[in-house]
Design a protein around this motif. Structure first.
Motif, PDB file in Angstrom:
ATOM      1  N   VAL A  14       0.804  -1.224   0.000  1.00 39.09           N
ATOM      2  CA  VAL A  14       0.000   0.000   0.000  1.00 39.09           C
ATOM      3  C   VAL A  14       0.834   1.270   0.000  1.00 39.09           C
ATOM      4  O   VAL A  14       0.290   2.364  -0.192  1.00 39.09           O
ATOM      5  N   PHE A  15       2.146   1.152   0.207  1.00 37.69           N
ATOM      6  CA  PHE A  15       2.954   2.365   0.269  1.00 37.69           C
ATOM      7  C   PHE A  15       4.382   2.070  -0.159  1.00 37.69           C
ATOM      8  O   PHE A  15       5.040   1.193   0.396  1.00 37.69           O
ATOM      9  N   ASP A  16       4.846   2.778  -1.181  1.00 39.63           N
ATOM     10  CA  ASP A  16       6.211   2.620  -1.683  1.00 39.63           C
ATOM     11  C   ASP A  16       7.101   3.695  -1.062  1.00 39.63           C
ATOM     12  O   ASP A  16       6.708   4.866  -0.994  1.00 39.63           O
ATOM     13  N   TYR A  17       8.286   3.299  -0.647  1.00 35.31           N
ATOM     14  CA  TYR A  17       9.210   4.291  -0.102  1.00 35.31           C
ATOM     15  C   TYR A  17      10.648   3.835  -0.318  1.00 35.31           C
ATOM     16  O   TYR A  17      10.902   2.678  -0.678  1.00 35.31           O
ATOM     17  N   GLU A  18      11.572   4.755  -0.098  1.00 32.76           N
ATOM     18  CA  GLU A  18      12.989   4.449  -0.219  1.00 32.76           C
ATOM     19  C   GLU A  18      13.647   4.555   1.149  1.00 32.76           C
ATOM     20  O   GLU A  18      13.478   5.544   1.852  1.00 32.76           O
ATOM     21  N   GLN A  19      14.390   3.534   1.520  1.00 31.07           N
ATOM     22  CA  GLN A  19      15.182   3.573   2.745  1.00 31.07           C
ATOM     23  C   GLN A  19      16.483   4.313   2.455  1.00 31.07           C
ATOM     24  O   GLN A  19      17.176   4.005   1.474  1.00 31.07           O
ATOM     25  N   VAL A  20      16.801   5.309   3.275  1.00 30.14           N
ATOM     26  CA  VAL A  20      17.978   6.143   3.007  1.00 30.14           C
ATOM     27  C   VAL A  20      18.837   6.269   4.262  1.00 30.14           C
ATOM     28  O   VAL A  20      18.399   5.964   5.382  1.00 30.14           O
ATOM     29  N   LEU A  21      20.048   6.725   4.064  1.00 24.99           N
ATOM     30  CA  LEU A  21      20.924   7.070   5.177  1.00 24.99           C
ATOM     31  C   LEU A  21      20.603   8.501   5.591  1.00 24.99           C
ATOM     32  O   LEU A  21      20.355   9.360   4.746  1.00 24.99           O
ATOM     33  N   GLN A  35      -3.988   2.797   0.022  1.00 26.06           N
ATOM     34  CA  GLN A  35      -3.462   2.850  -1.352  1.00 26.06           C
ATOM     35  C   GLN A  35      -3.674   4.234  -1.962  1.00 26.06           C
ATOM     36  O   GLN A  35      -2.803   4.743  -2.670  1.00 26.06           O
ATOM     37  N   GLU A  36      -4.808   4.858  -1.680  1.00 29.71           N
ATOM     38  CA  GLU A  36      -5.060   6.205  -2.174  1.00 29.71           C
ATOM     39  C   GLU A  36      -4.065   7.196  -1.580  1.00 29.71           C
ATOM     40  O   GLU A  36      -3.589   8.106  -2.258  1.00 29.71           O
ATOM     41  N   ASN A  37      -3.747   7.015  -0.303  1.00 29.61           N
ATOM     42  CA  ASN A  37      -2.787   7.895   0.356  1.00 29.61           C
ATOM     43  C   ASN A  37      -1.412   7.787  -0.297  1.00 29.61           C
ATOM     44  O   ASN A  37      -0.695   8.778  -0.456  1.00 29.61           O
ATOM     45  N   ASN A  38      -1.047   6.565  -0.698  1.00 29.84           N
ATOM     46  CA  ASN A  38       0.223   6.351  -1.392  1.00 29.84           C
ATOM     47  C   ASN A  38       0.257   7.133  -2.703  1.00 29.84           C
ATOM     48  O   ASN A  38       1.241   7.781  -3.042  1.00 29.84           O
ATOM     49  N   GLU A  39      -0.843   7.088  -3.460  1.00 30.62           N
ATOM     50  CA  GLU A  39      -0.908   7.789  -4.736  1.00 30.62           C
ATOM     51  C   GLU A  39      -0.822   9.299  -4.542  1.00 30.62           C
ATOM     52  O   GLU A  39      -0.155   9.996  -5.309  1.00 30.62           O
TER      53      GLU A  39
END
Length: 303
Positions: A161-168, A291-295
């Motif tokens: 439901v939510f795509d993200y990137e793990q970062v330093l 899912q809408e929040n992700n968009e």
């Protein structure tokens, strides 16, 4: 042959250690409880406990009854709660289990509009599973599991439901602050601050450091995101968090995100439910809203 009271007795004796304590827990007399146990053992043709001094130890038959009790009793309690809510004109309850620390900030963005859209649904958030949320979902302790690392099992369905990137995360004055990306060797002289989670459950280790045979000079654990990022901002270490979360804190703290490796580390938040309940309207609505929040967040990030 087996009744609910029998399951409750076996579970209570196992939890409290004696018939006397179990009787108090179940609000019955010890003689009545002992009588129920004797009658059940006669019907089954086998003993459920063996006495060891003043304590009781479950026999193999008793162990099987206990396993059944641990599975069935939570389901009965959940159903009774739902039926009571329906009788009172309520829709139901949604018990959410959290299996990652940063997920809580993400969840707040979904819960607020959900509560407005579903005023007759009670929402409860549980975070005390110590990464045992999968068991809690299977045992009907929760209705929905929020996790970045789904474990697929029969009877469960996980929806991304939510795509993200793990970062330093580094301070503005850190040597890596202007770098295009960080290399595993860049952390060899760093203090890495993480949540109190085993290294084998941390993406910074499993997807970045360990494959390169690298490790930080010091690994320190801190419970809260605020303190963690205060430490980073003051130059006392680096951390690994979702990019969206770092950008929110960067508005008031001197921290900035740096990509982990040239390709970055892509992650997703998943919502897990029991497969036979995924058609429940207020449960499906929560997943759809997530899912809408992700968009919407993705569209904002592109602007």
């Amino acid at each position: 042959m087996l009744e609910r009271i029998h399951l409750a007795i076996v579970q209570a004796v196992e939890q409290h250690g004696s018939l006397t304590a179990a009787a108090e827990r179940l609000c019955v007399t010890q003689s009545a409880l002992s009588h129920s146990v004797r009658k059940l053992e006669e019907r089954l043709g086998t003993a459920l406990w063996l006495r060891q001094g003043r304590s009781l130890r479950l026999t193999p038959a008793g162990q099987q009854v206990l396993i059944l009790a641990q599975r069935v009793l939570p389901q009965l309690e959940q159903m009774e709660t739902k039926l009571a809510q329906i009788a009172q004109g309520q829709r139901g309850s949604l018990r959410i289990g959290m299996e990652c620390h940063p997920c809580y900030q993400w969840l707040l963005k979904v819960v607020a509009p959900y509560l407005a859209a579903w005023p007759d649904v009670e929402v409860d958030v549980k975070q005390k599973f110590q990464f045992g949320g999968l068991t809690a979902l299977l045992d009907y302790e929760i209705d929905l599991l929020v996790t970045p690392d789904p474990v697929y099992q029969p009877g469960l369905v996980f929806t991304p439901v939510f795509d993200y990137e793990q970062v330093l995360v580094v301070s503005h004055h850190h040597p890596l602050a202007q770098a295009d990306y960080a290399r595993p060797t860049d952390l060899q002289h760093e203090t890495l601050i993480t949540y109190p989670v085993p290294a084998e459950r941390l993406d910074i280790f499993t997807q970045f450091l360990l494959p390169a045979g690298s490790a930080p000079a010091v690994h320190k654990s801190i419970e809260t995101t605020d303190i963690m990022l205060q430490m980073v901002a003051s130059g006392r270490g680096v951390a690994a968090l979702p990019r969206w979360l770092v950008l929110e804190y960067a508005q008031r703290l001197a921290v900035r995100p740096v990509r982990l490796g040239p390709q970055g580390v892509a992650k997703q938040i998943h919502l897990g439910v029991r497969s036979d309940e995924q058609g429940i309207d207020y449960l499906a609505a929560f997943i759809a809203l997530a899912q809408e929040n992700n968009e919407m967040m993705a569209a904002t990030a592109d602007q």
